[in-house]
Write an enzyme that holds these catalytic residues in place. Sequence first.
Site, PDB file in Angstrom:
ATOM      1  N   GLN A  80       0.830  -1.201   0.000  1.00 41.67           N
ATOM      2  CA  GLN A  80       0.000   0.000   0.000  1.00 41.67           C
ATOM      3  C   GLN A  80       0.867   1.254   0.000  1.00 41.67           C
ATOM      4  OE1 GLN A  80      -2.141  -0.789   3.613  1.00 41.67           O
ATOM      5  NE2 GLN A  80      -3.833  -1.836   2.569  1.00 41.67           N
ATOM      6  N   ARG A  83       2.658   2.628  -3.301  1.00 46.10           N
ATOM      7  CA  ARG A  83       1.810   3.202  -4.345  1.00 46.10           C
ATOM      8  C   ARG A  83       1.978   4.718  -4.419  1.00 46.10           C
ATOM      9  NH1 ARG A  83      -3.399  -0.365  -2.593  1.00 46.10           N
ATOM     10  NH2 ARG A  83      -2.831  -2.304  -3.654  1.00 46.10           N
ATOM     11  N   ARG A  85       3.982   7.363  -5.352  1.00 48.03           N
ATOM     12  CA  ARG A  85       5.146   7.362  -6.234  1.00 48.03           C
ATOM     13  C   ARG A  85       6.046   8.588  -6.081  1.00 48.03           C
ATOM     14  NH1 ARG A  85       6.476   3.223  -5.980  1.00 48.03           N
ATOM     15  NH2 ARG A  85       8.149   3.834  -7.379  1.00 48.03           N
ATOM     16  N   ARG A  95      13.444 -12.090  -2.114  1.00 48.43           N
ATOM     17  CA  ARG A  95      14.093 -12.941  -3.110  1.00 48.43           C
ATOM     18  C   ARG A  95      15.491 -13.345  -2.662  1.00 48.43           C
ATOM     19  NH1 ARG A  95      15.669 -11.464  -9.434  1.00 48.43           N
ATOM     20  NH2 ARG A  95      16.252 -13.598 -10.016  1.00 48.43           N
ATOM     21  N   ALA A 154       8.285  17.153   2.247  1.00 47.04           N
ATOM     22  CA  ALA A 154       7.243  17.545   3.197  1.00 47.04           C
ATOM     23  C   ALA A 154       5.886  17.727   2.532  1.00 47.04           C
ATOM     24  CB  ALA A 154       7.659  18.832   3.904  1.00 47.04           C
ATOM     25  N   ARG A 155       5.885  18.208   1.311  1.00 46.49           N
ATOM     26  CA  ARG A 155       4.605  18.378   0.614  1.00 46.49           C
ATOM     27  C   ARG A 155       3.933  17.028   0.391  1.00 46.49           C
ATOM     28  NH1 ARG A 155       3.636  21.037  -5.436  1.00 46.49           N
ATOM     29  NH2 ARG A 155       1.346  20.930  -5.390  1.00 46.49           N
ATOM     30  N   ASN A 160      -0.298  14.963   0.843  1.00 50.32           N
ATOM     31  CA  ASN A 160      -0.806  13.887  -0.019  1.00 50.32           C
ATOM     32  C   ASN A 160      -0.915  12.585   0.768  1.00 50.32           C
ATOM     33  OD1 ASN A 160      -1.598  12.240  -2.109  1.00 50.32           O
ATOM     34  ND2 ASN A 160       0.365  12.240  -3.153  1.00 50.32           N
ATOM     35  N   ARG A 165      -3.614   8.335   4.136  1.00 52.46           N
ATOM     36  CA  ARG A 165      -3.246   7.185   4.962  1.00 52.46           C
ATOM     37  C   ARG A 165      -3.421   7.403   6.462  1.00 52.46           C
ATOM     38  NH1 ARG A 165      -3.682   3.169   1.351  1.00 52.46           N
ATOM     39  NH2 ARG A 165      -2.290   3.468  -0.444  1.00 52.46           N
TER      40      ARG A 165
END
Length: 244
Positions: A80, A83, A85, A95, A154-155, A160, A165
């Site tokens: 989650q 995502r 980006r 792996r 920080a933005r 966002n 979240r």
Amino acid sequence: MVILETPRVFLIASWGSEAVISAFTDALYRGVPWEEAVKAQAPDVIIKRISAFYRQGHWSVFEFMGAQFLVECSRACHTQFIRHRMASYWSESQRYVDYTKREIRFVVPKGFPADLLKRAYEDYARLREGFRPEYARMILPNATAVLFAVQMNARELLLNFAPLRCAYAAQAEIRHVCWQMFAHAWRLWPNLARLVWEDLPSLHRDFCTKVPRGEDCRLYAIKDAEEKHGPLPETPWLSALVHG
């Protein structure tokens, strides 16, 4: 095998500051030499300018501040998280990591059946007898802990990531991680964090989704996350509630 209830967030480093952003204002708009601009930032001036940039929607200036974190949460939470980006990531790799040679960890909410996790690890260990870690990992559950580094400005973090979240609609584990990061942000950028705290319910239209009428959406989300994943290490916003 270790079973954790609480995801962990460590602040590694940060860059920029509210004082630097305020100094840029003098250097870029008033022609003040940088050395003088940096020394001339009084606390009341910093507060006034950060508030003005925020209220006027000039949020790009907040990209000149940021932080690096080390986060440990479940694979489900990690999926989650990445995502988002507008950030940089470096994650533990199932792996290449051999969990028969290194301690395996799981992050689950309170009351999760530990016997299921034990069985999953035993199956993994049996598979490792004949398969490489990259194949044996396929039996590991989403509860398997992942340690990862994240760098975010920080933005992105406060305007966002947090409105999405930190909300009650987000799963409790990533919500717990988000509020831990918000607490770190409060120490790094107190004026901006306080402004965002005040406006969180209105920064995303779904922030108060599923919250009972009359409840504070922020506190309701925090309480639920703590009930499932333990108390938050820091809660600096409580002082804002007391002092207004």
